[in-house]
Design an enzyme around this catalytic site. Structure first.
Site: not given
Length: 404
Positions: A206, A225, A254-255, A285, A306, A346
């Site tokens: 970040r 995300f 984001d969801s 989505n 991300d 990740c």
């Protein structure tokens, strides 16, 4: 002391101080859940002291490779104190810090994060579950704190035959916390947030994004995300430092509606409201949004991808590779020439080399060429050790699209 005897040829990884013993490597032996066992080679030579798990495919996790070591409360207290002290080796610009990172700190299955004056712990293996009370006391003594919240609700506990547990383990207090990170502030709820409440591992990425925003003066930023908007805040901080907030457009996707509400709240928390910026927070989505933006002809100077863990193990790698490729292909299509893409995986089942190949393949399919300007990873308080390469779970690339 109960003993695990390994099959011939299965001792090599432990001789290299790798902390795991898989079910398939064991010739004979067993113990109760979390009980300490002596691990021996096929000919009876000592290899390690380990915590036994009768359910997990990882049947034992090493505490120590020293035969004379006693695995007791004093030993665990010393390991906790060493892990906490080690964080002083790094320049961590935050009061949100990972203090214990499982195997890398000699405490397999234990995750401990500090948020201000509160510790949050995940006990994810049979061994640390058995020693939970001892470890809790040791952690508070090592840090001088009084509050420890348990977030043992990750899927890893199921694989160890353990039920989820959450709540105050020591002390009590508010679960809503505000932490300082570099030059900004971020809020979280340790009771409901992802992991232990927040993604501390992306702290330095970040900051790097803030530096890029300051240098490049991005006009249109897309954060996919986004969770609670950490990268969005970082971009705004960079633009503010460059006196370039006026007219900037930032889209965060984001969801999770609660996460987006917290992301929106971060604008006020950091003083960005009323600064002439345009912000969108989309509860949607990501794949759908990326395709819609392509159809609309929208483009961006900077994009962050991300996503959550698509491949928890190598067995999931093939399917995950397709998912990573698809979102990177779409993002590259939306990236302006000269624009910057920060893309991450990740997933422990996706190696750094494979992730590079996935992004390269996405670029070919998108008809986009780019430079790999930088490689990114987890912040240093989430260490990978020489003996445990599986600790390198977070991989990131800074891709700069070649100018037209």
């Amino acid at each position: 002391m109960k003993t695990l005897r390994l099959k011939p040829g299965k001792e090599r990884s432990m001789q290299r101080r790798h902390p795991w013993v898989f079910e398939s490597a064991i010739a004979r032996g067993g113990a109760d859940s979390g009980e300490t066992v002596r691990v021996e080679s096929h000919d009876g030579a000592f290899l390690a002291w380990a915590a036994f798990s009768p359910v997990s495919k990882i049947r034992a996790r090493a505490w120590s490779f020293v035969e004379t070591q006693r695995i007791d409360a004093a030993f665990l207290a010393s390991v906790c104190a060493r892990a906490v002290a080690a964080r002083g080796l790094f320049d961590l610009q935050s009061d949100g810090v990972r203090l214990v990172h499982g195997e890398a700190d000699g405490l397999p299955g234990l995750i401990v994060d500090r948020y201000g004056d509160t510790l949050v712990a995940q006990f994810l293996s049979a061994g640390v579950e058995r020693w939970k009370d001892v470890l809790a006391d040791a952690l508070l003594k090592a840090t001088g704190l009084a509050k420890l919240y348990e977030r043992s609700d990750a899927s890893g506990r199921e694989r160890e035959g353990l039920k989820p547990v959450t709540g105050w383990l020591r002390g009590d207090g508010p679960t809503e916390i505000v932490i300082r990170e570099h030059g900004w502030q971020l809020s979280l709820d340790i009771a409901t947030g992802h992991k232990t409440g927040f993604y501390l591992d992306q702290r330095d990425s970040r900051q790097r994004f803030a530096e890029l925003a300051q240098h490049r003066r991005f006009r249109r930023v897309l954060n996919c995300f986004c969770y609670t908007g950490g990268f969005t805040v970082a971009a705004l901080a960079g633009l503010k430092a460059a006196n370039a907030l006026q007219g900037a457009q930032l889209v965060s996707v984001d969801s999770s509606l609660p996460a987006l509400e917290r992301a929106r709240g971060h604008l006020a928390l950091n003083g960005f409201e009323g600064q002439g910026i345009e912000t969108e927070f989309l509860d949607a989505n990501v794949n759908t949004v990326l395709r819609e933006f392509i159809d609309q002809g929208r483009t961006f100077d900077a994009i962050v991808l991300d996503p959550p863990k698509f491949a928890p193990t190598a067995a999931h790698a093939e399917r995950a590779a397709r998912a990573y490729k698809d979102i990177n292909r779409l993002a590259l299509k939306l990236l302006e020439p000269g624009g910057v893409l920060l893309t991450f995986s990740c997933s422990g089942g996706i190696s750094a080399d494979l992730f590079h190949k996935i992004v390269a393949s996405a670029g070919i399919d998108a008809g986009v060429d780019g430079y790999i300007a930088e490689r990114l990873g987890a912040a240093p308080d989430h260490p990978m050790t020489i003996e445990f390469p599986e600790g390198e779970y977070l991989k990131g690339l800074v891709v700069v699209r070649k100018p037209a």
